[in-house]
Each structure stands twice: as C-alpha cells, then as structure tokens.
Design a protein around this motif. Structure first.
Motif, PDB file in Angstrom:
ATOM      1  N   PRO A   1      -1.232   8.845  -1.479  1.00  0.00           N
ATOM      2  CA  PRO A   1      -0.805   9.859  -2.569  1.00  0.00           C
ATOM      3  C   PRO A   1      -1.927  10.808  -2.749  1.00  0.00           C
ATOM      4  O   PRO A   1      -1.668  12.006  -2.991  1.00  0.00           O
ATOM      5  N   ASP A   2      -3.032  10.548  -2.680  1.00  0.00           N
ATOM      6  CA  ASP A   2      -4.266  11.295  -3.092  1.00  0.00           C
ATOM      7  C   ASP A   2      -4.822  12.199  -1.894  1.00  0.00           C
ATOM      8  O   ASP A   2      -5.824  12.888  -1.987  1.00  0.00           O
ATOM      9  N   GLY A   3      -4.468  11.958  -0.609  1.00  0.00           N
ATOM     10  CA  GLY A   3      -4.987  12.408   0.466  1.00  0.00           C
ATOM     11  C   GLY A   3      -6.252  11.802   0.923  1.00  0.00           C
ATOM     12  O   GLY A   3      -7.005  12.108   1.990  1.00  0.00           O
TER      13      GLY A   3
ATOM     14  N   PRO B   1      -2.153   2.022  -8.577  1.00  0.00           N
ATOM     15  CA  PRO B   1      -1.654   0.555  -9.459  1.00  0.00           C
ATOM     16  C   PRO B   1      -0.588   0.052  -8.823  1.00  0.00           C
ATOM     17  O   PRO B   1       0.200   0.600  -7.678  1.00  0.00           O
ATOM     18  N   GLY B   2      -0.435  -1.184  -8.945  1.00  0.00           N
ATOM     19  CA  GLY B   2       0.560  -2.119  -8.409  1.00  0.00           C
ATOM     20  C   GLY B   2       0.730  -2.379  -7.038  1.00  0.00           C
ATOM     21  O   GLY B   2       1.539  -2.715  -6.322  1.00  0.00           O
ATOM     22  N   VAL B   3      -0.487  -2.323  -6.351  1.00  0.00           N
ATOM     23  CA  VAL B   3      -0.415  -2.508  -4.875  1.00  0.00           C
ATOM     24  C   VAL B   3      -0.615  -4.161  -4.571  1.00  0.00           C
ATOM     25  O   VAL B   3      -0.119  -4.742  -3.373  1.00  0.00           O
ATOM     26  N   LEU B   4      -0.887  -4.918  -5.591  1.00  0.00           N
ATOM     27  CA  LEU B   4      -1.016  -6.546  -5.330  1.00  0.00           C
ATOM     28  C   LEU B   4       0.314  -6.928  -5.703  1.00  0.00           C
ATOM     29  O   LEU B   4       0.657  -6.932  -7.095  1.00  0.00           O
TER      30      LEU B   4
ATOM     31  N   LEU C   1       0.808  -1.079   0.070  1.00  0.00           N
ATOM     32  CA  LEU C   1      -0.073   0.012   0.023  1.00  0.00           C
ATOM     33  C   LEU C   1       0.922   1.182   0.042  1.00  0.00           C
ATOM     34  O   LEU C   1       1.991   1.284   0.775  1.00  0.00           O
ATOM     35  N   PRO C   2       0.519   2.133  -0.550  1.00  0.00           N
ATOM     36  CA  PRO C   2       1.281   3.446  -0.769  1.00  0.00           C
ATOM     37  C   PRO C   2       0.844   4.678   0.453  1.00  0.00           C
ATOM     38  O   PRO C   2       0.404   5.534   0.246  1.00  0.00           O
ATOM     39  N   LEU C   3       1.271   3.909   1.546  1.00  0.00           N
ATOM     40  CA  LEU C   3       1.141   4.715   2.539  1.00  0.00           C
ATOM     41  C   LEU C   3       2.500   5.387   3.185  1.00  0.00           C
ATOM     42  O   LEU C   3       3.366   4.657   3.444  1.00  0.00           O
TER      43      LEU C   3
END
Ligand SMILES: Cc1cc2nc3c(=O)[nH]c(=O)nc-3n(C[C@H](O)[C@H](O)[C@H](O)COP(=O)(O)OP(=O)(O)OC[C@H]3O[C@@H](n4cnc5c(N)ncnc54)[C@H](O)[C@@H]3O)c2cc1C
Length: 400
Positions: free
Chosen positions: A335-337, A393-396, A225-227
């Motif tokens: 990334p998008d808040g 994109p690309g989380v999995l 996850l992009p966290l």
C-alpha cells in the motif's frame, strides 16, 4: 563448505531429501541475491524455483531495468552506493558487463514532492536548464512550469544477464539451485521442513522471496500481507526516424513524476534491446492473480497504453504514438510502495522479502544482503525498521 549435510539422497523414483543451512524460495532477482550472499558466507544453501529457468512468468525477466541514485526517500538513496558497489562486484565475479551508464533525466512540475525529494538526494547542482536538457536528451520536450534534473549515475542494468550471473556465482560458491520444483508446504519449527513437488528439504532458516506468489505462500503461515500483484504492459515505441529520440547515440533513461496526465509516473529506457524501439512504461498496471496473468479477454481496455500514447505525443514526439511491441511483467505492490524485509512475526527463522513495488531490481544486491543478515540473526547493515511487516495493521491472523 557449510555445515549442512545431505541425508538419504534418494533414488530417482523417490522424493529427494536433504538438509541445508538455509533454503530460499524463489529464484527471481531478490531470492537469487539472498542465496548468493548466503553461499558467499559459506552457508550450504538450496534455492528453489517453481518454473524451469529461465522463465518470463515473474518480475525479473526481460533485458533491462533502470538504476539510479535519485530517490525521493533517503532510505533508498542511502542504499544505492552499496548497491552500485555490489553490482560491480558481481560483474567482476561473473566476468561480464551488467550495467551501461547512460545518465537519467528526472522531470516533473516544479515543486512536486517526489521531484524535490530526488533533488534533495542528488544535490541542487543537478538541475538541467533547457539548453542542457536539449544537449543531453534532444528528443524530450519540457513544458511550461516543469523542471528536469540530471542523475549522471543513472543507467541500464541488463536484467536477464544479471539474473544468470548471480545464479552462476551462487552455484560456483557451492549453492544448489533446483528449478521446476514448486514449494507446496512449509512446516515451521527450529528446523523448517519444506515439501516441494519432488522433494522434502530441511533447514534451520528459510527466506521467502516468491514475488507475486508470496501472499499465497505465507497465508498458511498465518500472515495476510497486503500485497497486490499488478500486470504491467511493457511497451516499446518505434522511432519515427532512426536515432530521432536521442540524436543518434544511446540516450539517457528518464522518469516523469507528478504529471496529472500520468499520475503514477512514466519511465523510459533507450533503444538497447530492439533496434529503434524505445522502452516507455507506465509505473502502474491492472490487479491480477499471477496464475491468471495472461487471461486477458480480447478487447479489454488498456488505460495505461492510452496514457503512454498521450505522454509520447507531448513529451517524445520523435516516437510513433502506438506501441510496436507489448510484453508482460508483474509488479507486487504494497500500500505504501515500500518493500517488506522482515522476519515472520511468530517464526523468527522465516524471513520474508516481498512487495518490491516496481522498483526493487536496482536494489537487489542490498536486499539480498539484508535478507541474508536477517536469516543469520545479524544486525542488518541498513535499518530494516521501515520495512517491517507490522507497519500494516491486521497482518497476523488470530488463529496463530
Ligand atoms: C515491467 C517492469 C519494469 C521494472 N523496472 C524496474 C526498474 O527500471 N528498476 C528497478 O529497480 N526495478 C524495476 N522493476 C521491479 C523489479 O523488476 C522487481 O522488483 C524484481 O524483479 C522483483 O523480484 P522478485 O525476486 O521479488 O520477484 P520474481 O522475479 O517474480 O521472483 C519470484 C520467484 O519466486 C518463484 N516462486 C513463486 N512461488 C514459488 C513456489 N511456490 N515455489 C518455488 N518458487 C516459487 C517465482 O516463480 C519467481 O521466479 C520492474 C518490474 C517490472 C515488471
């Protein structure tokens, strides 16, 4: 109460073992509200927290958070009435006051998209002219080309008290809260097995609401996850004269958006927590590993504090432009808040609530309800499509 059954309650030297209807990881405000809704729905629920409560290592500690109706994105604006209602319900259930209505000023350059979005959510008649602003918030200066709006519903949520209240009511409804117990392993399946530092627990549904630790917890479940956890300096600024920032009464909260000098935004709360100290913070911080939050070498530059000092000199001249107290908190940004509220793409009985990006406290009663509904396989009462994991994109990871 519920269908879950304790199996083989162990002697103190052996690991705890038990089966529940639902397990929630993380007793911050989001996990605690998810557990509260599950318990109110008569699900036998275990809420697990790695630290002994109360603690100040995550995102939900401290005494105050802003709540408001003004939101640039209608999706959140539409959730706020439900959230106000659920906060009131908790106040009644816990017989305590959790909210102080102070009003909120939103200011920024005329035409700024976020300001315009807030105006749209509030309605055009909420614009303040200079006289009305001076009456409501005499300590606040507006500059040429800027406008202000008034959100009368805005105010302060008493954060620590709220967290205690929701956990107390959860327990009163039969929920089990185990703190000082870190989750080490999650084994997916029709019945999920959770191994902690002291026990092994099973349940047919799991909610992960682990704040800044969520990325690390879901990585072994094949999710990237992009966290981004951020360390936030929580700054309090002394009034030069008692009451000078608000004409002697409890002033409103404020948000400043779209300013070149503070591109991520600034927000402030009246001096409620410490006498004569007004809380004014930058809505951004420094990337950090939550395990290393306080390892800041002496002399490390603090650009956020410099931005705030300059903001205070020009917008709040009644405050001393050096912080009197600096505390620490964590944001976990996407990334998008926007939040993540979704099922795991492969394991649909694992629900994830994360990425609250510095604005999730006020919405926690609704977030908890949505996480509860997702975990029970129900249609969520507000659309969760905008909060889907797969918008990134690309989380999995390919391995799963
Ligand atoms: C300075 C600051 C100001 C803010 N101001 C506002 C505001 O004015 N208005 C607003 O709406 N929002 C605000 N927010 C945002 C809001 O506070 C957060 O969105 C919210 O608290 C996030 O809660 P959480 O439950 O996701 O995270 P947390 O509170 O961090 O809870 C997650 C919990 O999970 C636990 N955990 C993690 N890993 C494990 C594990 N392996 N096993 C067991 N437990 C685990 C952690 O210890 C933690 O207690 C602010 C945040 C900060 C930092």
């Amino acid at each position: 109460m519920g269908t879950g059954t304790r199996t083989d309650m162990a002697a103190p030297s052996q690991p705890q073992q038990a089966t529940y209807d639902a397990i929630v990881i993380g007793a911050g405000i989001q996990g605690s509200f998810a557990a509260y809704h599950l318990a109110q729905r008569h699900r036998d629920t275990l809420l697990l927290e790695q630290f002994i409560l109360p603690h100040s290592r995550g995102s939900s500690h401290g005494q105050s958070r802003i709540t408001r109706s003004a939101y640039a994105w209608m999706l959140y604006a539409r959730m706020m009435p439900d959230s106000f209602r659920l906060w009131q319900r908790l106040e009644a259930e816990a017989s305590t006051s959790l909210y102080r209505q102070t009003g909120l000023v939103v200011l920024g350059p005329a035409g700024d998209p976020e300001l315009e979005g807030c105006r749209h959510s509030l309605g055009a008649d909420h614009v303040l002219d200079a006289t009305a602003l001076a009456q409501r918030f005499p300590g606040l200066r507006l500059h040429a080309g800027e406008v202000a709006m008034w959100d009368g519903t805005g105010g302060v949520l008493f954060a620590d008290r709220a967290l205690r209240a929701v956990q107390d009511v959860f327990r009163r409804h039969g929920g089990t809260l185990r703190d000082g117990e870190k989750v080490l392993r999650i084994e997916p399946g029709a019945v999920i097995t959770i191994t902690t530092t002291t026990g092994v627990y099973r349940a047919p549904r799991l909610i992960i609401a682990a704040g800044a630790w969520t990325g690390a917890i879901v990585a072994p479940l094949g999710l990237r996850l992009p966290l981004q956890p951020l360390r936030i300096d929580v700054c309090y600024w002394r009034e030069k004269e008692p009451g000078s920032s608000s004409a002697g009464r409890v002033g409103p909260c404020f948000m400043a958006v779209g300013l070149n000098q503070a591109p991520h935004g600034v927000y402030g709360l009246p001096a409620l927590e410490y006498p004569r100290l007004v809380k004014v913070c930058y809505h951004h911080g420094s990337p950090v590993d939550p395990e290393e939050r306080d390892r800041v070498p002496p002399g490390t530059p603090r650009p956020d504090v410099a931005i705030l000092s300059s903001f205070i000199s020009s917008y709040l001249p009644g405050l001393e432009p050096r912080p009197a107290v600096v505390e620490t908190c964590l944001y976990t940004n996407t990334p998008d808040g926007d939040f993540i509220l979704d099922r795991h793409p492969k394991f649909n009985n694992i629900i994830i609530g994360a990425g609250f990006s510095g604005h999730g406290f006020k919405l926690a009663p609704v977030v908890g309800k949505l996480l509860c509904e997702l975990s029970l396989g129900e249609e969520p009462s507000h659309s969760t499509a905008p909060f889907a994991i797969t918008r990134f994109p690309g989380v999995l990871r390919a391995a799963l």
